[in-house]
Design an enzyme around this catalytic site. Structure first.
Site, PDB file in Angstrom:
ATOM      1  N   SER A  54     -23.088  51.162  98.097  1.00  0.00           N
ATOM      2  CA  SER A  54     -23.760  49.877  98.277  1.00  0.00           C
ATOM      3  C   SER A  54     -25.082  49.848  97.515  1.00  0.00           C
ATOM      4  CB  SER A  54     -24.025  49.622  99.766  1.00  0.00           C
ATOM      5  OG  SER A  54     -24.783  48.438  99.941  1.00  0.00           O
ATOM      6  N   SER A  84     -25.532  44.300  98.343  1.00  0.00           N
ATOM      7  CA  SER A  84     -26.348  43.778  99.443  1.00  0.00           C
ATOM      8  C   SER A  84     -26.968  42.466  98.977  1.00  0.00           C
ATOM      9  CB  SER A  84     -27.438  44.783  99.829  1.00  0.00           C
ATOM     10  OG  SER A  84     -26.877  45.930 100.394  1.00  0.00           O
ATOM     11  N   LEU A  85     -26.353  41.377  99.355  1.00  0.00           N
ATOM     12  CA  LEU A  85     -26.753  40.056  98.861  1.00  0.00           C
ATOM     13  C   LEU A  85     -27.740  39.381  99.806  1.00  0.00           C
ATOM     14  CD1 LEU A  85     -26.173  38.144  96.484  1.00  0.00           C
ATOM     15  CD2 LEU A  85     -24.368  37.113  97.881  1.00  0.00           C
ATOM     16  N   HIS A  86     -27.281  39.038 100.985  1.00  0.00           N
ATOM     17  CA  HIS A  86     -28.105  38.574 102.107  1.00  0.00           C
ATOM     18  C   HIS A  86     -28.775  37.208 101.929  1.00  0.00           C
ATOM     19  CE1 HIS A  86     -27.259  42.496 103.562  1.00  0.00           C
ATOM     20  NE2 HIS A  86     -28.098  43.113 102.766  1.00  0.00           N
ATOM     21  N   GLU A 105     -31.089  60.307 107.958  1.00  0.00           N
ATOM     22  CA  GLU A 105     -30.107  59.849 108.938  1.00  0.00           C
ATOM     23  C   GLU A 105     -28.692  59.786 108.364  1.00  0.00           C
ATOM     24  OE1 GLU A 105     -33.050  56.616 111.169  1.00  0.00           O
ATOM     25  OE2 GLU A 105     -31.528  55.953 109.756  1.00  0.00           O
ATOM     26  N   CYS A 164     -36.817  46.054 101.564  1.00  0.00           N
ATOM     27  CA  CYS A 164     -36.239  44.821 102.093  1.00  0.00           C
ATOM     28  C   CYS A 164     -36.913  44.526 103.440  1.00  0.00           C
ATOM     29  CB  CYS A 164     -34.734  44.968 102.256  1.00  0.00           C
ATOM     30  SG  CYS A 164     -33.868  45.292 100.697  1.00  0.00           S
ATOM     31  N   CYS A 166     -35.312  45.600 106.890  1.00  0.00           N
ATOM     32  CA  CYS A 166     -34.748  46.941 106.999  1.00  0.00           C
ATOM     33  C   CYS A 166     -35.820  47.967 107.350  1.00  0.00           C
ATOM     34  CB  CYS A 166     -34.074  47.311 105.679  1.00  0.00           C
ATOM     35  SG  CYS A 166     -33.309  48.952 105.689  1.00  0.00           S
ATOM     36  N   CYS A 190     -29.918  51.222 109.593  1.00  0.00           N
ATOM     37  CA  CYS A 190     -30.585  52.070 108.610  1.00  0.00           C
ATOM     38  C   CYS A 190     -32.069  52.256 108.929  1.00  0.00           C
ATOM     39  CB  CYS A 190     -30.450  51.463 107.211  1.00  0.00           C
ATOM     40  SG  CYS A 190     -28.775  51.463 106.580  1.00  0.00           S
ATOM     41  N   CYS A 209     -37.067  54.790 101.316  1.00  0.00           N
ATOM     42  CA  CYS A 209     -36.540  53.850 100.324  1.00  0.00           C
ATOM     43  C   CYS A 209     -37.675  53.013  99.761  1.00  0.00           C
ATOM     44  CB  CYS A 209     -35.501  52.946 100.989  1.00  0.00           C
ATOM     45  SG  CYS A 209     -34.689  51.778  99.865  1.00  0.00           S
ATOM     46  N   ASN A 221     -28.995  44.012 113.643  1.00  0.00           N
ATOM     47  CA  ASN A 221     -29.398  44.928 114.700  1.00  0.00           C
ATOM     48  C   ASN A 221     -30.923  44.919 114.758  1.00  0.00           C
ATOM     49  OD1 ASN A 221     -29.703  46.983 116.564  1.00  0.00           O
ATOM     50  ND2 ASN A 221     -28.257  48.364 115.571  1.00  0.00           N
ATOM     51  N   CYS A 256     -21.579  56.943 107.405  1.00  0.00           N
ATOM     52  CA  CYS A 256     -22.567  56.238 106.591  1.00  0.00           C
ATOM     53  C   CYS A 256     -23.609  57.269 106.152  1.00  0.00           C
ATOM     54  CB  CYS A 256     -23.216  55.116 107.386  1.00  0.00           C
ATOM     55  SG  CYS A 256     -24.412  54.138 106.427  1.00  0.00           S
ATOM     56  N   GLU A 300     -31.563  53.645  98.032  1.00  0.00           N
ATOM     57  CA  GLU A 300     -30.798  52.869  97.054  1.00  0.00           C
ATOM     58  C   GLU A 300     -30.013  53.855  96.190  1.00  0.00           C
ATOM     59  OE1 GLU A 300     -28.879  51.010  94.427  1.00  0.00           O
ATOM     60  OE2 GLU A 300     -29.871  49.721  95.914  1.00  0.00           O
TER      61      GLU A 300
END
Length: 350
Positions: free
Chosen positions: A194, A217-219, A90, A114, A117, A337, A110, A293, A103, A163
């Site tokens: 990122s 990417s902390l979150h 994508e 996470c 995601c 993503c 991946c 999202n 993007c 990643e």
């Protein structure tokens, strides 16, 4: 065949020297490919006919094919691209008042997994080659050219599927190609990478001498919560990640962006805001708050309400942290993503 879209200028120079050509041939090819947008070697009129035949025999200018295209009411375009081996990846075009940003994905699937995601649902299948990342930008540029408004890609964020630091060398080649003045000439400060927190990659990136941007990417502001959201935190917990960020800032002189996806009732509380303020104190970075999202109606996570998002922003600001709320794009399509690929392969039903 060697795809010229994947050749960083020094690599291309070596290739041309191996073909018995002069060094200038690499810059000449870059000019044709990127500035003049040649799509065949026959267009390269100042290259001898004999060498054009060599190029056609050994090299190619292949781009990914558009498999699925979604267009949002806000003008965002999400593409599912088919690569030469049939795998799909994508990319997203986002339109800002200051330009057009893409993007870009760095891997097919991946392995970071996470929990919020869609990219990790099917796992990592392989790394993307530089030409496959450059190809994403060029396909978007072609769409913009078709619109006839004189627009082109001005900003690139490597924040799509994958990643980037798990595909480090290919991503660095990609950056050098799009940043080169005879390449796509996208300014270094208009390029952002990122990472979910691969420390070795962060420290290596600090020494590249680039003026590009780094996003973390902390979150989550504590290990317990971050472990639940991001399994990478078990290998690179916050007590290791944050010193690496500080070292990156010291070496590069660049500030980082902390990406923080707001999940209702999970990481949008006052306690989390206070912990986040304390966590990033002493760094130059700022926080980018991201509305979630939702991937499907059965999603276990839900987006924080507008009131909670602004309340969280207010708490950070009062705590002395610079923070912004990321503008939303493509909320009416599968813009986050991995969503489009996961849907196309029926992953949500598995």
């Amino acid at each position: 065949m060697i795809n010229l879209y994947g050749q960083e200028i020094n690599e291309l120079t070596e290739l041309m020297l191996s073909e018995g050509q002069k060094k200038y041939r690499a810059i000449q090819l870059y000019t044709w490919i990127y500035e003049k947008r040649a799509i065949s070697f026959d267009e390269m009129t100042d290259v001898s006919l004999k060498f054009r035949e060599v190029l056609k025999e050994k090299y190619c200018l292949d781009l990914p094919k558009i498999h699925t295209k979604q267009v949002s009411q806000d003008g965002t375009i999400k593409l599912l691209l088919e690569l030469k081996d049939g795998m799909k990846v994508e990319c997203v075009l986002m339109r800002y008042n200051y330009g057009c940003a893409v993007c870009v994905s760095s891997q097919v699937g991946c392995n970071m997994a996470c929990s919020f995601c869609s990219s990790g649902i099917l796992g990592k299948q392989r790394n993307l080659e530089p030409e496959e990342m450059v190809g994403q930008v060029l396909v978007i540029n072609n769409l913009l050219k078709e619109e006839g408004k004189g627009q082109h890609v001005t900003h690139v964020v490597v924040m799509g599927t994958g990643e980037p630091f798990d595909n480090y060398d290919n991503v660095m080649d990609f950056i050098r190609i799009i940043n080169h003045q005879k390449g796509l000439a996208i300014g270094a400060r208009h390029i952002t990478v990122s990472t979910c927190g691969l420390i070795d990659g962060i420290l290596k990136y600090a020494k590249e001498g680039l003026q590009t941007n780094l996003a973390i990417s902390l979150h989550a502001p504590n290990n317990e919560l971050r472990n639940a959201l991001m399994k990478v935190n078990k290998a690179y917990p916050l007590e290791k990640l944050m010193p690496a960020v500080k070292e990156y800032e010291q070496i590069s002189g660049r500030r980082v962006t902390y990406e923080y996806l707001l999940l209702e009732g999970i990481n949008d509380t006052k306690e989390c805001a206070d912990q986040l303020i304390n966590l990033i104190k002493g760094t130059m970075g700022y926080v980018n708050l991201i509305p979630y999202n939702e991937t499907n109606k059965n999603d276990k996570y839900h987006r924080s309400s507008g009131n909670r998002v602004h309340a969280f922003l207010d708490m950070l600001t009062k705590g002395g942290v610079t923070a912004t709320i990321r503008k939303e794009f493509g909320s009416d399509i599968d813009a986050a993503c991995g969503q489009l690929k996961a849907k196309s392969e029926g992953a949500y039903e598995k």
